[in-house]
Write a protein that holds these residues in place. Structure first.
Motif, PDB file in Angstrom:
ATOM      1  N   MET A  24       0.787  -1.071   0.069  1.00  0.00           N
ATOM      2  CA  MET A  24      -0.087   0.159   0.127  1.00  0.00           C
ATOM      3  C   MET A  24       0.807   1.265  -0.077  1.00  0.00           C
ATOM      4  N   SER A  25       2.085   1.135   0.677  1.00  0.00           N
ATOM      5  CA  SER A  25       2.918   2.287   0.594  1.00  0.00           C
ATOM      6  C   SER A  25       3.361   2.884  -0.443  1.00  0.00           C
ATOM      7  N   SER A  26       3.317   2.071  -1.653  1.00  0.00           N
ATOM      8  CA  SER A  26       3.985   2.455  -2.910  1.00  0.00           C
ATOM      9  C   SER A  26       2.880   3.038  -3.742  1.00  0.00           C
ATOM     10  N   THR A  27       1.550   3.163  -3.432  1.00  0.00           N
ATOM     11  CA  THR A  27       0.695   3.810  -3.959  1.00  0.00           C
ATOM     12  C   THR A  27       0.923   5.433  -4.330  1.00  0.00           C
ATOM     13  N   ALA A  28       0.877   5.651  -5.598  1.00  0.00           N
ATOM     14  CA  ALA A  28       1.298   7.045  -5.943  1.00  0.00           C
ATOM     15  C   ALA A  28       0.260   7.979  -5.535  1.00  0.00           C
ATOM     16  N   LEU A  29       0.481   9.070  -5.060  1.00  0.00           N
ATOM     17  CA  LEU A  29      -0.694  10.007  -4.801  1.00  0.00           C
ATOM     18  C   LEU A  29      -1.003  10.883  -6.271  1.00  0.00           C
ATOM     19  N   PRO A  30      -2.199  11.233  -5.978  1.00  0.00           N
ATOM     20  CA  PRO A  30      -2.573  11.940  -7.504  1.00  0.00           C
ATOM     21  C   PRO A  30      -2.274  13.335  -7.454  1.00  0.00           C
ATOM     22  N   ALA A  31      -2.075  13.732  -8.754  1.00  0.00           N
ATOM     23  CA  ALA A  31      -1.763  15.273  -9.104  1.00  0.00           C
ATOM     24  C   ALA A  31      -3.070  16.077  -8.898  1.00  0.00           C
ATOM     25  N   GLU A  32      -2.959  17.226  -8.912  1.00  0.00           N
ATOM     26  CA  GLU A  32      -4.327  18.173  -8.284  1.00  0.00           C
ATOM     27  C   GLU A  32      -5.423  17.851  -9.494  1.00  0.00           C
ATOM     28  N   THR A  33      -5.027  17.504 -10.706  1.00  0.00           N
ATOM     29  CA  THR A  33      -6.087  17.200 -11.646  1.00  0.00           C
ATOM     30  C   THR A  33      -5.757  15.668 -12.227  1.00  0.00           C
ATOM     31  N   ASP A  34      -6.734  14.790 -11.946  1.00  0.00           N
ATOM     32  CA  ASP A  34      -6.448  13.299 -12.131  1.00  0.00           C
ATOM     33  C   ASP A  34      -7.736  12.809 -12.749  1.00  0.00           C
ATOM     34  N   VAL A  35      -8.607  13.731 -13.080  1.00  0.00           N
ATOM     35  CA  VAL A  35      -9.935  13.170 -14.037  1.00  0.00           C
ATOM     36  C   VAL A  35      -9.468  12.810 -15.559  1.00  0.00           C
ATOM     37  N   ARG A  36      -9.843  11.838 -16.180  1.00  0.00           N
ATOM     38  CA  ARG A  36      -9.424  11.417 -17.437  1.00  0.00           C
ATOM     39  C   ARG A  36     -10.689  10.816 -17.864  1.00  0.00           C
ATOM     40  N   PRO A  37     -11.561  12.187 -18.465  1.00  0.00           N
ATOM     41  CA  PRO A  37     -12.755  11.932 -19.221  1.00  0.00           C
ATOM     42  C   PRO A  37     -12.553  11.059 -20.269  1.00  0.00           C
ATOM     43  N   GLY A  38     -13.687  10.106 -20.562  1.00  0.00           N
ATOM     44  CA  GLY A  38     -13.627   9.315 -21.679  1.00  0.00           C
ATOM     45  C   GLY A  38     -13.439   7.775 -21.299  1.00  0.00           C
ATOM     46  N   ASP A  39     -12.863   7.524 -20.184  1.00  0.00           N
ATOM     47  CA  ASP A  39     -12.508   6.263 -19.810  1.00  0.00           C
ATOM     48  C   ASP A  39     -13.656   5.469 -18.887  1.00  0.00           C
ATOM     49  N   GLY A  40     -14.902   6.012 -18.944  1.00  0.00           N
ATOM     50  CA  GLY A  40     -15.796   5.389 -18.155  1.00  0.00           C
ATOM     51  C   GLY A  40     -16.030   5.396 -17.022  1.00  0.00           C
ATOM     52  N   ALA A  41     -14.930   6.059 -16.353  1.00  0.00           N
ATOM     53  CA  ALA A  41     -14.978   6.190 -14.634  1.00  0.00           C
ATOM     54  C   ALA A  41     -15.976   7.301 -14.344  1.00  0.00           C
ATOM     55  N   LEU A  42     -16.357   7.146 -13.122  1.00  0.00           N
ATOM     56  CA  LEU A  42     -17.189   8.376 -12.656  1.00  0.00           C
ATOM     57  C   LEU A  42     -16.138   9.283 -12.159  1.00  0.00           C
ATOM     58  N   ARG A  43     -16.519  10.590 -12.290  1.00  0.00           N
ATOM     59  CA  ARG A  43     -15.575  11.748 -11.942  1.00  0.00           C
ATOM     60  C   ARG A  43     -16.038  12.534 -10.829  1.00  0.00           C
ATOM     61  N   PHE A  45      -1.374  10.163   9.351  1.00  0.00           N
ATOM     62  CA  PHE A  45      -0.838   9.930   7.712  1.00  0.00           C
ATOM     63  C   PHE A  45       0.813   9.706   7.834  1.00  0.00           C
ATOM     64  N   GLY A  46       1.158   8.703   7.061  1.00  0.00           N
ATOM     65  CA  GLY A  46       2.581   8.578   6.888  1.00  0.00           C
ATOM     66  C   GLY A  46       3.160   9.452   5.840  1.00  0.00           C
ATOM     67  N   PRO A  47       4.649   9.234   5.878  1.00  0.00           N
ATOM     68  CA  PRO A  47       5.408  10.041   4.996  1.00  0.00           C
ATOM     69  C   PRO A  47       4.946   9.842   3.614  1.00  0.00           C
ATOM     70  N   ASP A  48       4.300   8.930   3.243  1.00  0.00           N
ATOM     71  CA  ASP A  48       3.930   8.717   1.597  1.00  0.00           C
ATOM     72  C   ASP A  48       2.482   9.358   1.509  1.00  0.00           C
ATOM     73  N   GLY A  49       2.044   9.877   2.510  1.00  0.00           N
ATOM     74  CA  GLY A  49       0.748  10.618   2.255  1.00  0.00           C
ATOM     75  C   GLY A  49      -0.443   9.861   2.736  1.00  0.00           C
ATOM     76  N   LEU A  50      -0.338   8.345   2.860  1.00  0.00           N
ATOM     77  CA  LEU A  50      -1.425   7.576   3.052  1.00  0.00           C
ATOM     78  C   LEU A  50      -1.510   7.313   4.690  1.00  0.00           C
ATOM     79  N   PRO A  51      -2.885   6.796   5.065  1.00  0.00           N
ATOM     80  CA  PRO A  51      -3.087   6.722   6.364  1.00  0.00           C
ATOM     81  C   PRO A  51      -2.040   5.462   6.885  1.00  0.00           C
ATOM     82  N   LYS A  52      -1.897   5.719   8.022  1.00  0.00           N
ATOM     83  CA  LYS A  52      -0.927   4.709   8.736  1.00  0.00           C
ATOM     84  C   LYS A  52      -1.842   3.396   9.140  1.00  0.00           C
ATOM     85  N   GLU A  53      -2.922   3.584   9.632  1.00  0.00           N
ATOM     86  CA  GLU A  53      -4.034   2.355  10.052  1.00  0.00           C
ATOM     87  C   GLU A  53      -4.781   2.071   9.029  1.00  0.00           C
TER      88      GLU A  53
END
Length: 201
Positions: A1-20, A168-176
């Motif tokens: 989990m610690s390797s998960t990259a945090l998103p940039a300020e804009t991370d929406v990619r319209p057209g891929d079918g994902a909810l925005r 939150f840890g140094p990676d920005g993700l929750p510790k628990e």
């Protein structure tokens, strides 16, 4: 989990079918725990959603009915961002037992004109982060009340990020794991609610 990259300020990619999903932090602070919680939620979310952080809260002027006919460009950008999103995820701090004034002010602008605003029918989830042991619980309750009064469609799930200064840890993700699970479940419930709303429009 610690390797998960945090998103940039804009991370929406319209057209891929994902909810925005548009993430709104109620804090103006550069190192805001609530902004950190939204970034973590975006990083932990599944591929069915794309979460974009809106970071222009400080640009919204005080609401005045005298200015409703000609709102500022910042208000137009806020309304456009909400319109383009399928749902909102709002993270609020708690000041003096309630919602920060600047967040309430932005929602006042977004809620007009009543019944025809960009908030009408918009699916929303609310969480809160605070250094206290309560995790902005009162502010979350007040925020859901404001959203319902504005015509939005908030889910009832509450997520209180208590002791946020150490959550939150140094990676920005929750510790628990409990908080990681809570963020994932909140986004999943919001996504399910959003699909229901979109399928009934």
């Amino acid at each position: 989990m610690s390797s998960t990259a945090l998103p940039a300020e804009t991370d929406v990619r319209p057209g891929d079918g994902a909810l925005r999903i548009l993430g709104l932090s109620g804090s103006l602070r550069a190192e805001s725990f609530n902004t950190q919680a939204l970034r973590a939620a975006a990083a932990l979310a599944g591929p069915e959603v794309r979460l974009e952080l809106w970071t222009d809260l400080a640009t919204i002027p005080p609401f005045s009915e005298d200015d409703e006919a000609e709102p500022t460009e910042a208000v137009h950008r806020l309304r456009a961002a909400i319109t383009e999103a399928d749902a909102l995820l709002i993270s609020t701090p708690e000041y003096n037992g309630s919602i920060p004034g600047q967040l309430k002010n932005a929602l006042d602008w977004a809620s007009r004109p009543y019944g025809e605003s960009v908030l009408t029918g918009k699916p929303v989830a609310v969480l809160g982060a605070s250094p206290s042991q309560y995790g902005a619980a009162w502010a979350q309750g007040d925020l859901r009340k404001v959203l319902r009064a504005s015509g939005a469609s908030p889910i009832d799930r509450e997520l209180c990020v208590a002791h946020a200064d150490t959550a939150f840890g140094p990676d920005g993700l929750p510790k628990e794991a409990e908080l990681r699970t809570g963020l994932v479940e909140m986004v999943s419930e919001l996504a399910a609610h959003t699909r229901t709303v979109l399928n009934t429009v």
